[in-house]
Design a protein around this motif. Structure first.
Motif, PDB file in Angstrom:
ATOM      1  N   ASN A 225       6.573   2.085   2.658  1.00  0.00           N
ATOM      2  CA  ASN A 225       5.902   1.744   3.914  1.00  0.00           C
ATOM      3  C   ASN A 225       4.385   1.870   3.728  1.00  0.00           C
ATOM      4  O   ASN A 225       3.919   2.317   2.677  1.00  0.00           O
ATOM      5  N   PRO A 226       3.585   1.480   4.742  1.00  0.00           N
ATOM      6  CA  PRO A 226       2.116   1.544   4.575  1.00  0.00           C
ATOM      7  C   PRO A 226       1.607   2.933   4.204  1.00  0.00           C
ATOM      8  O   PRO A 226       0.691   3.047   3.368  1.00  0.00           O
ATOM      9  N   TRP A 227       2.161   3.996   4.816  1.00  0.00           N
ATOM     10  CA  TRP A 227       1.687   5.337   4.480  1.00  0.00           C
ATOM     11  C   TRP A 227       2.013   5.685   3.029  1.00  0.00           C
ATOM     12  O   TRP A 227       1.197   6.277   2.328  1.00  0.00           O
ATOM     13  N   GLN A 228       3.207   5.319   2.564  1.00  0.00           N
ATOM     14  CA  GLN A 228       3.589   5.608   1.189  1.00  0.00           C
ATOM     15  C   GLN A 228       2.734   4.810   0.199  1.00  0.00           C
ATOM     16  O   GLN A 228       2.369   5.322  -0.866  1.00  0.00           O
ATOM     17  N   ARG A 229       2.388   3.576   0.544  1.00  0.00           N
ATOM     18  CA  ARG A 229       1.503   2.808  -0.334  1.00  0.00           C
ATOM     19  C   ARG A 229       0.120   3.452  -0.396  1.00  0.00           C
ATOM     20  O   ARG A 229      -0.504   3.504  -1.460  1.00  0.00           O
ATOM     21  N   PHE A 230      -0.333   3.957   0.738  1.00  0.00           N
ATOM     22  CA  PHE A 230      -1.629   4.630   0.745  1.00  0.00           C
ATOM     23  C   PHE A 230      -1.570   5.929  -0.045  1.00  0.00           C
ATOM     24  O   PHE A 230      -2.481   6.232  -0.830  1.00  0.00           O
ATOM     25  N   ARG A 231      -0.505   6.704   0.121  1.00  0.00           N
ATOM     26  CA  ARG A 231      -0.398   8.010  -0.523  1.00  0.00           C
ATOM     27  C   ARG A 231      -0.183   7.899  -2.017  1.00  0.00           C
ATOM     28  O   ARG A 231      -0.785   8.662  -2.807  1.00  0.00           O
ATOM     29  N   PHE A 232       0.661   6.962  -2.461  1.00  0.00           N
ATOM     30  CA  PHE A 232       1.053   6.926  -3.867  1.00  0.00           C
ATOM     31  C   PHE A 232       0.375   5.813  -4.675  1.00  0.00           C
ATOM     32  O   PHE A 232       0.521   5.780  -5.900  1.00  0.00           O
ATOM     33  N   VAL A 233      -0.360   4.928  -4.019  1.00  0.00           N
ATOM     34  CA  VAL A 233      -1.071   3.873  -4.746  1.00  0.00           C
ATOM     35  C   VAL A 233      -2.578   3.995  -4.538  1.00  0.00           C
ATOM     36  O   VAL A 233      -3.349   4.111  -5.498  1.00  0.00           O
ATOM     37  N   THR A 234      -2.999   4.012  -3.266  1.00  0.00           N
ATOM     38  CA  THR A 234      -4.439   3.986  -2.982  1.00  0.00           C
ATOM     39  C   THR A 234      -5.112   5.290  -3.377  1.00  0.00           C
ATOM     40  O   THR A 234      -6.136   5.288  -4.078  1.00  0.00           O
ATOM     41  N   LEU A 235      -4.572   6.424  -2.924  1.00  0.00           N
ATOM     42  CA  LEU A 235      -5.227   7.706  -3.198  1.00  0.00           C
ATOM     43  C   LEU A 235      -5.334   8.019  -4.690  1.00  0.00           C
ATOM     44  O   LEU A 235      -6.401   8.435  -5.159  1.00  0.00           O
ATOM     45  N   PRO A 236      -4.254   7.854  -5.481  1.00  0.00           N
ATOM     46  CA  PRO A 236      -4.433   8.106  -6.925  1.00  0.00           C
ATOM     47  C   PRO A 236      -5.462   7.177  -7.568  1.00  0.00           C
ATOM     48  O   PRO A 236      -6.202   7.600  -8.465  1.00  0.00           O
ATOM     49  N   ALA A 237      -5.532   5.921  -7.116  1.00  0.00           N
ATOM     50  CA  ALA A 237      -6.524   5.013  -7.687  1.00  0.00           C
ATOM     51  C   ALA A 237      -7.940   5.400  -7.290  1.00  0.00           C
ATOM     52  O   ALA A 237      -8.893   5.143  -8.034  1.00  0.00           O
ATOM     53  N   LEU A 238      -8.078   6.024  -6.115  1.00  0.00           N
ATOM     54  CA  LEU A 238      -9.404   6.425  -5.631  1.00  0.00           C
ATOM     55  C   LEU A 238      -9.794   7.836  -6.043  1.00  0.00           C
ATOM     56  O   LEU A 238     -10.870   8.298  -5.658  1.00  0.00           O
ATOM     57  N   SER A 239      -8.943   8.533  -6.792  1.00  0.00           N
ATOM     58  CA  SER A 239      -9.209   9.942  -7.074  1.00  0.00           C
ATOM     59  C   SER A 239     -10.560  10.199  -7.744  1.00  0.00           C
ATOM     60  O   SER A 239     -11.254  11.158  -7.374  1.00  0.00           O
ATOM     61  N   PRO A 240     -11.019   9.373  -8.706  1.00  0.00           N
ATOM     62  CA  PRO A 240     -12.363   9.647  -9.259  1.00  0.00           C
ATOM     63  C   PRO A 240     -13.469   9.498  -8.223  1.00  0.00           C
ATOM     64  O   PRO A 240     -14.431  10.274  -8.210  1.00  0.00           O
ATOM     65  N   VAL A 241     -13.326   8.506  -7.331  1.00  0.00           N
ATOM     66  CA  VAL A 241     -14.340   8.303  -6.293  1.00  0.00           C
ATOM     67  C   VAL A 241     -14.278   9.428  -5.266  1.00  0.00           C
ATOM     68  O   VAL A 241     -15.310   9.881  -4.765  1.00  0.00           O
ATOM     69  N   LEU A 242     -13.077   9.873  -4.929  1.00  0.00           N
ATOM     70  CA  LEU A 242     -12.944  10.997  -4.006  1.00  0.00           C
ATOM     71  C   LEU A 242     -13.587  12.255  -4.585  1.00  0.00           C
ATOM     72  O   LEU A 242     -14.237  13.024  -3.865  1.00  0.00           O
ATOM     73  N   LEU A 243     -13.389  12.469  -5.883  1.00  0.00           N
ATOM     74  CA  LEU A 243     -14.019  13.619  -6.534  1.00  0.00           C
ATOM     75  C   LEU A 243     -15.534  13.518  -6.457  1.00  0.00           C
ATOM     76  O   LEU A 243     -16.218  14.492  -6.119  1.00  0.00           O
ATOM     77  N   PHE A 244     -16.064  12.343  -6.754  1.00  0.00           N
ATOM     78  CA  PHE A 244     -17.518  12.150  -6.681  1.00  0.00           C
ATOM     79  C   PHE A 244     -18.030  12.393  -5.269  1.00  0.00           C
ATOM     80  O   PHE A 244     -19.043  13.089  -5.073  1.00  0.00           O
ATOM     81  N   ALA A 245     -17.343  11.846  -4.277  1.00  0.00           N
ATOM     82  CA  ALA A 245     -17.794  12.010  -2.890  1.00  0.00           C
ATOM     83  C   ALA A 245     -17.716  13.464  -2.451  1.00  0.00           C
ATOM     84  O   ALA A 245     -18.611  13.956  -1.745  1.00  0.00           O
ATOM     85  N   ALA A 246     -16.662  14.168  -2.871  1.00  0.00           N
ATOM     86  CA  ALA A 246     -16.522  15.567  -2.472  1.00  0.00           C
ATOM     87  C   ALA A 246     -17.587  16.443  -3.116  1.00  0.00           C
ATOM     88  O   ALA A 246     -18.222  17.264  -2.448  1.00  0.00           O
ATOM     89  N   VAL A 247     -17.806  16.266  -4.407  1.00  0.00           N
ATOM     90  CA  VAL A 247     -18.779  17.112  -5.119  1.00  0.00           C
ATOM     91  C   VAL A 247     -20.180  16.863  -4.602  1.00  0.00           C
ATOM     92  O   VAL A 247     -20.925  17.802  -4.258  1.00  0.00           O
ATOM     93  N   THR A 248     -20.587  15.595  -4.537  1.00  0.00           N
ATOM     94  CA  THR A 248     -21.935  15.295  -4.048  1.00  0.00           C
ATOM     95  C   THR A 248     -22.094  15.671  -2.582  1.00  0.00           C
ATOM     96  O   THR A 248     -23.163  16.139  -2.167  1.00  0.00           O
ATOM     97  N   GLY A 249     -21.033  15.499  -1.786  1.00  0.00           N
ATOM     98  CA  GLY A 249     -21.117  15.868  -0.378  1.00  0.00           C
ATOM     99  C   GLY A 249     -21.280  17.365  -0.177  1.00  0.00           C
ATOM    100  O   GLY A 249     -22.078  17.810   0.657  1.00  0.00           O
ATOM    101  N   VAL A 250     -20.549  18.161  -0.950  1.00  0.00           N
ATOM    102  CA  VAL A 250     -20.672  19.614  -0.834  1.00  0.00           C
ATOM    103  C   VAL A 250     -22.059  20.075  -1.260  1.00  0.00           C
ATOM    104  O   VAL A 250     -22.692  20.907  -0.601  1.00  0.00           O
TER     105      VAL A 250
END
Length: 338
Positions: A225-250
């Motif tokens: 479903n849409p949530w599962q596609r977001f959780r298991f496809v989108t988030l893992p693909a965005l993990s490097p960008v999420l790390l960058f945003a979290a570190v620079t944001g903090v």
């Protein structure tokens, strides 16, 4: 009896054969090439290395040294040992308040900006028409100077004359005091931070457009479903960008200064005093007093540079520790791919 002579061809071959005494052995040539390569690399790295030493290493070591002294910029530093740190952790209630306010911003503002940027980027990727126009519209607030944006927000959220409370009154809602309330001043700054989220939104947008479409198609065929596609496809693909945003944001939020200083000065109705230091930093009731603001006041209002350097060293250690924690947590979240 004459000795036999060698054939002319053999003599020429012997004369043409290179002498091993005229050229260095292969091992020495390899070492020479290796050193030339290293010197070339070091020559290209020298400008950056000089910059790191001059603008990072030396100031850091100087701050550590001055944090153990009593120093007012006018007299020679006086060694006091750990007294600055003892006062910081045991006898400075304003430092504790400022640290709490800064921690609040880290816990609330950083995730709020990341979520707002990600949702905006996902919305823009789903648009079929006008995508370029809306990207420009959502990015424009990030171009506003922080001081001007903060002043505009304080006037917009003015409890007496601001249009925000005027619109709320049309629906029978009594708007809060916003920047004039100790309970609403920090949420008001969070609203300001999530409004100017275009810089982070562009990064998330580029990362979303880079996610391979076949992954979504395969997930849909498997019944996700849409949530599962977001959780298991989108988030893992965005993990490097999420790390960058979290570190620079903090890191940026631990240094949160301009918006809090301007909002307190404008909301209180008082201009800055001599030296550009407002007497109302933290208004109302120290609710917007961040750790960098407290450091600035100690150093440039009271000229207690030794104590200010102790505050700066603690801030550096906390930022470094939080960055290491985020790196470890995101590496675990991404399954060791980071």
């Amino acid at each position: 009896m004459a000795a036999p002579q060698a054939p002319l061809g053999a003599t020429v071959a012997v004369l043409d054969r290179p002498s091993t005494m005229d050229s260095p052995p292969p091992a020495r040539r390899r070492v020479s090439r290796r050193w030339r390569h290293r010197l070339t690399v070091l020559s290209f790295m020298a400008p950056a290395g000089v910059g790191i030493v001059v603008f990072f290493a030396y100031p850091l070591l100087a701050a550590i040294y001055f944090s153990f002294t009593r120093f007012d910029l006018l007299t020679s530093p006086e060694w006091v040992g750990l007294k600055n740190y003892v006062y910081l952790f045991a006898h400075d209630p304003l430092a504790h308040k400022a640290a709490w306010n800064t921690l609040w911003f880290v816990v609330v503002l950083v995730p709020a900006r990341m979520v707002a940027a990600l949702l905006t980027a996902m919305l823009l990727t789903s648009l079929r028409r006008g995508g370029g126009f809306f990207r420009t519209v959502f990015y424009l607030p990030a171009l506003a100077p922080p001081v001007a944006a903060t002043i505009a927000f304080v006037f917009l959220f003015n409890p007496a004359t601001g249009p925000v409370n005027g619109v709320l009154s049309w629906f029978g809602i009594d708007g809060p005091l916003w920047f004039d309330s100790p309970d609403w001043s920090k949420p008001s700054l969070v609203l300001l931070g999530t409004w100017a989220v275009g810089d982070l939104m562009v990064i998330f947008l580029a990362a979303l457009l880079d996610v391979p479409k076949p992954l979504y198609e395969a997930a849909s065929l498997d019944g996700a479903n849409p949530w599962q596609r977001f959780r298991f496809v989108t988030l893992p693909a965005l993990s490097p960008v999420l790390l960058f945003a979290a570190v620079t944001g903090v890191i940026q939020t631990l240094q949160y200064f301009t918006q809090a200083a301007v909002a307190a000065s404008v909301a209180s109705g008082s201009a800055t005093t001599g030296g550009g230091i407002s007497s109302t930093f933290g208004y109302p009731e120290e609710s917007t007093l961040t750790y960098p603001l407290h450091l600035y006041v100690q150093g440039f209002r009271y000229y207690d540079m030794g104590y200010a350097n102790a505050l700066a060293v603690v801030l550096f250690v906390v930022a470094f520790g939080v960055t290491l924690i985020l790196l470890r947590r995101f590496r675990a979240f991404a399954g060791g791919r980071l």
